[in-house]
Design a protein around this motif. Structure first.
Motif, PDB file in Angstrom:
ATOM      1  N   TRP A  52     -17.662 -37.032  -2.129  1.00 17.79           N
ATOM      2  CA  TRP A  52     -17.311 -35.620  -1.880  1.00 17.79           C
ATOM      3  C   TRP A  52     -15.894 -35.565  -1.328  1.00 17.79           C
ATOM      4  N   TYR A  56     -12.190 -27.384   3.934  1.00 20.13           N
ATOM      5  CA  TYR A  56     -12.759 -26.237   4.639  1.00 20.13           C
ATOM      6  C   TYR A  56     -11.592 -25.477   5.245  1.00 20.13           C
ATOM      7  N   ALA A  73     -22.226 -28.064  -1.002  1.00 21.31           N
ATOM      8  CA  ALA A  73     -22.097 -28.382   0.422  1.00 21.31           C
ATOM      9  C   ALA A  73     -22.350 -27.146   1.272  1.00 21.31           C
ATOM     10  N   CYS A  74     -22.546 -27.381   2.568  1.00 22.44           N
ATOM     11  CA  CYS A  74     -22.725 -26.259   3.500  1.00 22.44           C
ATOM     12  C   CYS A  74     -21.459 -25.408   3.494  1.00 22.44           C
ATOM     13  N   ILE A  77     -18.979 -23.804   8.957  1.00 27.48           N
ATOM     14  CA  ILE A  77     -19.111 -24.757  10.064  1.00 27.48           C
ATOM     15  C   ILE A  77     -18.387 -24.176  11.274  1.00 27.48           C
ATOM     16  N   ARG A  81     -18.495 -28.157  15.805  1.00 17.04           N
ATOM     17  CA  ARG A  81     -19.725 -28.653  15.180  1.00 17.04           C
ATOM     18  C   ARG A  81     -19.406 -29.686  14.094  1.00 17.04           C
ATOM     19  N   GLY A  82     -20.241 -30.706  14.018  1.00 17.49           N
ATOM     20  CA  GLY A  82     -20.077 -31.715  12.979  1.00 17.49           C
ATOM     21  C   GLY A  82     -18.736 -32.436  13.082  1.00 17.49           C
ATOM     22  N   VAL A  83     -18.464 -33.241  12.099  1.00 14.75           N
ATOM     23  CA  VAL A  83     -17.195 -33.975  12.090  1.00 14.75           C
ATOM     24  C   VAL A  83     -16.046 -33.005  11.809  1.00 14.75           C
ATOM     25  N   CYS A  84     -16.285 -32.070  10.881  1.00 18.18           N
ATOM     26  CA  CYS A  84     -15.221 -31.122  10.509  1.00 18.18           C
ATOM     27  C   CYS A  84     -14.847 -30.214  11.673  1.00 18.18           C
ATOM     28  N   HIS A 105     -23.340 -34.874  13.529  1.00 24.46           N
ATOM     29  CA  HIS A 105     -22.899 -34.922  12.132  1.00 24.46           C
ATOM     30  C   HIS A 105     -23.744 -33.965  11.286  1.00 24.46           C
ATOM     31  N   ILE A 106     -23.083 -33.212  10.407  1.00 25.22           N
ATOM     32  CA  ILE A 106     -23.793 -32.277   9.534  1.00 25.22           C
ATOM     33  C   ILE A 106     -23.980 -32.952   8.178  1.00 25.22           C
ATOM     34  N   CYS A 108     -24.518 -32.698   4.745  1.00 23.71           N
ATOM     35  CA  CYS A 108     -24.569 -31.850   3.554  1.00 23.71           C
ATOM     36  C   CYS A 108     -25.223 -32.609   2.408  1.00 23.71           C
ATOM     37  N   GLU A 115     -17.298 -41.132   6.528  1.00 23.41           N
ATOM     38  CA  GLU A 115     -16.556 -39.889   6.338  1.00 23.41           C
ATOM     39  C   GLU A 115     -15.211 -39.958   7.061  1.00 23.41           C
ATOM     40  N   ASP A 131     -11.917 -32.966   4.074  1.00 19.67           N
ATOM     41  CA  ASP A 131     -13.103 -33.779   4.373  1.00 19.67           C
ATOM     42  C   ASP A 131     -13.386 -34.682   3.177  1.00 19.67           C
ATOM     43  N   ASP A 133     -16.103 -37.792   1.899  1.00 15.17           N
ATOM     44  CA  ASP A 133     -17.352 -38.512   2.178  1.00 15.17           C
ATOM     45  C   ASP A 133     -17.540 -39.628   1.165  1.00 15.17           C
TER      46      ASP A 133
HETATM   47  N1  SME Z   1     -20.377 -33.899   7.228  1.00 15.46           N
HETATM   48  C1  SME Z   1     -19.540 -32.786   7.571  1.00 15.46           C
HETATM   49  C2  SME Z   1     -19.985 -31.528   6.892  1.00 15.46           C
HETATM   50  C3  SME Z   1     -19.337 -31.273   5.584  1.00 15.46           C
HETATM   51  S1  SME Z   1     -19.997 -32.163   4.323  1.00 15.46           S
HETATM   52  O1  SME Z   1     -19.895 -33.586   4.601  1.00 15.46           O
HETATM   53  C4  SME Z   1     -19.260 -31.793   2.877  1.00 15.46           C
HETATM   54  C5  SME Z   1     -19.511 -32.600   9.066  1.00 15.46           C
HETATM   55  O2  SME Z   1     -20.274 -33.246   9.800  1.00 15.46           O
HETATM   56  O3  SME Z   1     -18.730 -31.786   9.537  1.00 15.46           O
END
Ligand code: SME
Length: 157
Positions: A52, A56, A73-74, A77, A81-84, A105-106, A108, A115, A131, A133
């Motif tokens: 991926w 974002y 993908a989600c 965000i 929150r999450g890596v992004c 970590h989110i 998706c 990542e 982002d 992955d």
């Molecule tokens: N893993 C990401 C979310 C986006 S998806 O990987 C495309 C995160 O933790 O922010």
């Protein structure tokens, strides 16, 4: 202008070194943001074949999904929150060798194992994140950080 991309084999650094001037040429001749982000994600996907690759975009108090290549993908965000969202909040690149070890970590895609998230800046403010992955553990390192930071610096928004 006929858009063509020459992909190469070689070390990761050699691949980035061949790719960046091509991306620079692509985005220099086009003002449209979405067109440029779409081509950047496609070029990265073609060269490296990651699971991926996408952007974002910061919209008010959230990151909203932009141009990408890969599984759906989600879409939104929140900051932190999450890596992004963490990369956005800190204003720094985050390399995650094992997504299961990153708190919050989110996921998706369950296929993602590692990542990297790189913030895009305009006048010192984060306007987006790139982002990437991979299905492999520890796919990203300081070489990716160095070159992907150079890459996003080519984007003017
Ligand atoms: N893993 C990401 C979310 C986006 S998806 O990987 C495309 C995160 O933790 O922010």
């Amino acid at each position: 202008m006929a858009e063509t991309l020459t992909t190469i084999t070689g070390s990761k650094a050699e691949q980035y070194a061949a790719l960046l001037p091509q991306i620079e040429a692509l985005v220099t001749h086009e003002e449209d943001l979405i067109a440029n982000l779409a081509n950047v994600t496609a070029a990265l996907k073609e060269q490296f074949g990651w699971l991926w690759t996408g952007f974002y975009l910061v919209k008010e108090d959230e990151l909203v999904l932009g141009p990408f290549q890969g599984p759906i993908a989600c879409t939104r965000i929140r900051k932190g929150r999450g890596v992004c969202g963490t990369s956005w909040e800190r204003g720094e690149t985050i390399v995650v060798p094992d997504v299961e070890q990153f708190p919050g970590h989110i996921a998706c895609s369950s296929r993602s194992r590692s990542e990297i998230v790189v913030p895009v800046f305009k006048n010192g403010t984060v306007t987006a994140v790139l982002d990437v992955d991979s299905e492999a553990l520890a796919a990203f390192d300081d070489t990716d950080k160095h070159w992907l930071e150079q890459l996003v610096a080519l984007l003017r928004f």
